[in-house]
Design an enzyme around this catalytic site. Structure first.
Site, mmCIF file in Angstrom:
data_model
loop_
_atom_site.group_PDB
_atom_site.id
_atom_site.type_symbol
_atom_site.label_atom_id
_atom_site.label_comp_id
_atom_site.label_asym_id
_atom_site.label_seq_id
_atom_site.Cartn_x
_atom_site.Cartn_y
_atom_site.Cartn_z
ATOM 1 N N SER A 154 -8.740 -7.702 -9.774
ATOM 2 C CA SER A 154 -7.594 -7.065 -10.428
ATOM 3 C C SER A 154 -8.036 -5.761 -11.093
ATOM 4 C CB SER A 154 -7.001 -7.997 -11.493
ATOM 5 O OG SER A 154 -6.025 -7.313 -12.250
ATOM 6 N N LYS A 165 4.429 -15.403 -10.145
ATOM 7 C CA LYS A 165 5.534 -14.559 -10.638
ATOM 8 C C LYS A 165 6.883 -15.274 -10.673
ATOM 9 C CE LYS A 165 3.593 -10.048 -9.541
ATOM 10 N NZ LYS A 165 3.862 -8.683 -9.067
ATOM 11 N N GLU A 182 16.861 -10.239 -19.055
ATOM 12 C CA GLU A 182 17.976 -10.246 -18.097
ATOM 13 C C GLU A 182 17.581 -9.642 -16.740
ATOM 14 O OE1 GLU A 182 22.558 -8.533 -17.653
ATOM 15 O OE2 GLU A 182 21.478 -8.326 -19.561
ATOM 16 N N ASP A 217 7.575 -4.361 -12.539
ATOM 17 C CA ASP A 217 7.256 -3.939 -11.168
ATOM 18 C C ASP A 217 8.311 -2.993 -10.608
ATOM 19 O OD1 ASP A 217 4.813 -5.226 -10.760
ATOM 20 O OD2 ASP A 217 5.737 -7.073 -10.057
ATOM 21 N N GLY A 225 8.366 -8.147 4.140
ATOM 22 C CA GLY A 225 7.911 -9.167 3.202
ATOM 23 C C GLY A 225 9.025 -9.638 2.297
ATOM 24 N N ALA A 226 8.923 -10.905 1.844
ATOM 25 C CA ALA A 226 9.977 -11.480 0.999
ATOM 26 C C ALA A 226 9.386 -12.314 -0.137
ATOM 27 C CB ALA A 226 10.919 -12.332 1.850
ATOM 28 N N ALA A 243 6.718 -9.901 -5.133
ATOM 29 C CA ALA A 243 6.677 -8.441 -5.283
ATOM 30 C C ALA A 243 7.850 -7.781 -4.574
ATOM 31 C CB ALA A 243 5.361 -7.899 -4.739
ATOM 32 N N TYR A 269 -3.355 -1.860 -2.243
ATOM 33 C CA TYR A 269 -4.142 -0.700 -2.669
ATOM 34 C C TYR A 269 -5.650 -0.865 -2.444
ATOM 35 C CZ TYR A 269 -4.297 -3.714 -6.813
ATOM 36 O OH TYR A 269 -4.426 -4.789 -7.662
ATOM 37 N N GLN A 290 3.908 0.404 -13.227
ATOM 38 C CA GLN A 290 4.300 -0.876 -13.826
ATOM 39 C C GLN A 290 3.377 -1.174 -15.004
ATOM 40 O OE1 GLN A 290 2.671 -4.063 -13.910
ATOM 41 N NE2 GLN A 290 0.816 -3.175 -13.006
#
Length: 276
Positions: free
Chosen positions: A15, A66, A78, A102, A126-127, A130, A212, A239
């Site tokens: 990270s 997440k 919210e 994000d 992608g789903a 993120a 990245y 972010q």
């Protein structure tokens, strides 16, 4: 006494959040430290209880927590509720509140490149957690059409139901076309793979990858000849800027955070032999 912050996920060994946030803390002379905490799925509840018990000031949340983290928080902002994913937890006197920064990172990444999302046709690959933030950001930017493609079509369907976008089976990828293509899968992470061919990328004007490491993914290399490209550190940086504001109530040294992020990616590329 130092205030403690960190990132929880699995894996977290590479990270970049610690180097980004610690550099900002030092620059502003804050008595704060940011660490990386590997948390397995089965230990997530205990980890969240630990945040409260140890009076940790706040944490970033990464893969695979997440979405599942929702169940263990006292309150969820919210916007994070609408996105369905939390990437930031703030400890307010023992009350743990979830946020999502994000999507702001995505918007700022486009904004700084002078790219308007308004009326654009956007294809998102992608789903996962993120991609939910990416879809939310693209909708907030008033894109005209948003298409989601995922290897597991059921996940694309769920995302489509939640956000009112258009799901497509992965097999339709060869027919994809539009203004902007955004790569949110892990394909290309620490490898030279791309989920799409150059033939497909020719049909777009903007290509963004949220991976990245390496910085110049195969996806971006293939896109560069035809598209304006946006690398994965842009979303991560912005972010993180918004997270820092939530953590401290202060504006961070953005240029320094940017500098250390790119230096650290270069170092990791060398360490992992991912030279471009």
């Amino acid at each position: 006494m130092y205030k403690v912050f960190g990132v929880i996920g699995d894996p977290v060994s590479h990270s970049l959040s610690p180097v980004m946030h610690n550099s900002a803390f030092r620059e502003l002379g804050l008595k704060a430290v940011y660490g990386a905490f590997q948390v397995k799925k089965e230990n997530l509840k205990s980890a969240v209880e630990g945040i409260r018990a140890l009076n940790i000031g706040g944490v970033s949340v990464t893969i695979p927590h997440k979405e599942s983290i929702f169940h263990f928080l006292d309150e969820v902002d919210e916007v994070a509720q609408k996105i369905g994913a939390v990437n930031t937890i703030i400890n307010k006197e023992g009350k743990l509140i979830g946020y999502n920064t994000d999507w702001l990172g995505v918007l700022k990444a486009f904004e700084e490149k002078g790219v308007s999302l308004k009326e654009k046709r956007v294809v998102i690959l992608g789903a996962g957690g993120a991609s939910r933030a990416v879809v939310f950001a693209v909708k907030a930017g008033l894109a005209k059409e948003i298409y989601i493609l995922n290897r597991t079509f059921e996940k694309a369907l769920k995302l489509a139901e939640d956000f009112g976008v258009i799901p497509l089976p992965w097999e339709d990828l060869n027919k994809a076309e539009g203004d902007i293509i955004i790569q949110t899968t892990s394909i290309g992470l620490k490898s030279q793979e791309s989920p799409v061919s150059q033939e497909i990328l020719k049909r777009f004007k903007i290509a963004m990858d949220i991976v990245y490491l390496p910085l110049h993914t195969q996806f971006l290399k293939l896109a560069k000849e035809y598209c304006q490209i946006i690398d994965g550190l842009r979303m991560l940086l912005y972010q993180g800027v918004e997270q820092f504001k939530l953590f401290t109530g202060m504006s961070p040294p953005v240029k320094l955070m940017e500098k250390v992020l790119y230096e650290e990616v270069k170092r990791l590329e060398g360490e992992l032999n991912l030279g471009n």
